[in-house]
Design a protein around this motif. Sequence first.
Motif, PDB file in Angstrom:
ATOM      1  N   PRO A 162      80.914  42.228  52.383  1.00  0.00           N
ATOM      2  CA  PRO A 162      80.617  43.497  51.712  1.00  0.00           C
ATOM      3  C   PRO A 162      79.726  44.412  52.556  1.00  0.00           C
ATOM      4  O   PRO A 162      79.950  45.628  52.596  1.00  0.00           O
ATOM      5  N   ILE A 181      80.376  48.376  53.631  1.00  0.00           N
ATOM      6  CA  ILE A 181      79.474  49.507  53.361  1.00  0.00           C
ATOM      7  C   ILE A 181      79.258  50.316  54.640  1.00  0.00           C
ATOM      8  O   ILE A 181      79.379  51.543  54.649  1.00  0.00           O
ATOM      9  N   LEU A 240      73.360  54.201  50.017  1.00  0.00           N
ATOM     10  CA  LEU A 240      74.108  53.443  49.012  1.00  0.00           C
ATOM     11  C   LEU A 240      73.483  53.678  47.640  1.00  0.00           C
ATOM     12  O   LEU A 240      72.268  53.600  47.477  1.00  0.00           O
ATOM     13  N   LEU A 260      76.541  48.409  43.486  1.00  0.00           N
ATOM     14  CA  LEU A 260      76.921  46.996  43.622  1.00  0.00           C
ATOM     15  C   LEU A 260      76.206  46.119  42.609  1.00  0.00           C
ATOM     16  O   LEU A 260      75.561  45.139  42.965  1.00  0.00           O
ATOM     17  N   ARG A 277      84.839  42.131  46.267  1.00  0.00           N
ATOM     18  CA  ARG A 277      83.806  43.150  46.518  1.00  0.00           C
ATOM     19  C   ARG A 277      84.195  44.039  47.704  1.00  0.00           C
ATOM     20  O   ARG A 277      84.033  45.256  47.666  1.00  0.00           O
ATOM     21  N   LEU A 297      84.792  47.974  47.622  1.00  0.00           N
ATOM     22  CA  LEU A 297      84.032  48.890  48.482  1.00  0.00           C
ATOM     23  C   LEU A 297      84.945  49.769  49.326  1.00  0.00           C
ATOM     24  O   LEU A 297      84.641  50.932  49.584  1.00  0.00           O
ATOM     25  N   LEU A 322      80.034  55.523  45.525  1.00  0.00           N
ATOM     26  CA  LEU A 322      79.423  54.605  46.475  1.00  0.00           C
ATOM     27  C   LEU A 322      78.093  55.111  47.046  1.00  0.00           C
ATOM     28  O   LEU A 322      77.111  54.375  47.103  1.00  0.00           O
TER      29      LEU A 322
END
Length: 203
Positions: free
Chosen positions: A21, A25, A99, A104, A137, A141, A149
């Motif tokens: 993950p 990102i 973020l 998340l 995940r 993403l 996001l």
Amino acid sequence: MSSVYPGDFEEIARFHGHVCPGLAIGYRAAKIAAATLHSERSEDEELVAVVETDACGVDAVQALLGCTLGKGNLIFRDYGKQVFTIISRNENRAIRIALKSEALQRTAEQEALLRKAQSGTASPEEAREYAAFQKSRVDELLSMSEDDLFTITEVTPEAPEKARIFKSVVCHFCGERVMEPRARIRDGDFACIPCSEVYSRGW
Ligand SMILES: [Zn+2]
Ligand SMILES: [Zn+2]
């Protein structure tokens, strides 16, 4: 690795070593920066990245944007935050990509699973569950909207000076060369940081 990922994501996963993950990102942040600042990759130092984490996502920024520690256009601030500020010297603009805190969320159950997997106490069944969770995940993403996001803001570009070449001096204590701005003085002689720290600890 599944072949459902975009080609450039597969490439950075090879550089990073695994799909996770955090890498997803960093990938999303780097893609947004490249599109917004009209720059695919920094061959020289036209892009500068200021990263506030040293986690997986930084590898995506390095591989996709060409911002690397060695070139001096990757600046690490040890804040432990998933925040990436990308500066374009060419366009004299900068964007800060943070973020979202809600992005998340994990359930208590997922949190417990994560802890077990990371401490190595997960059963084979739990390890499989964890791997499936991580994979879902990553998929999430990669497909989430930018707005869900990240919080993306234009900020005043504060690009650091271009990498400079410094004079070096020889450490009197170990005989190795050290760039002048990092040199210390110990008993009236030049010392590198490790040699001066031995001294300052009272040995
Ligand atoms: Zn990773
Ligand atoms: Zn030394």
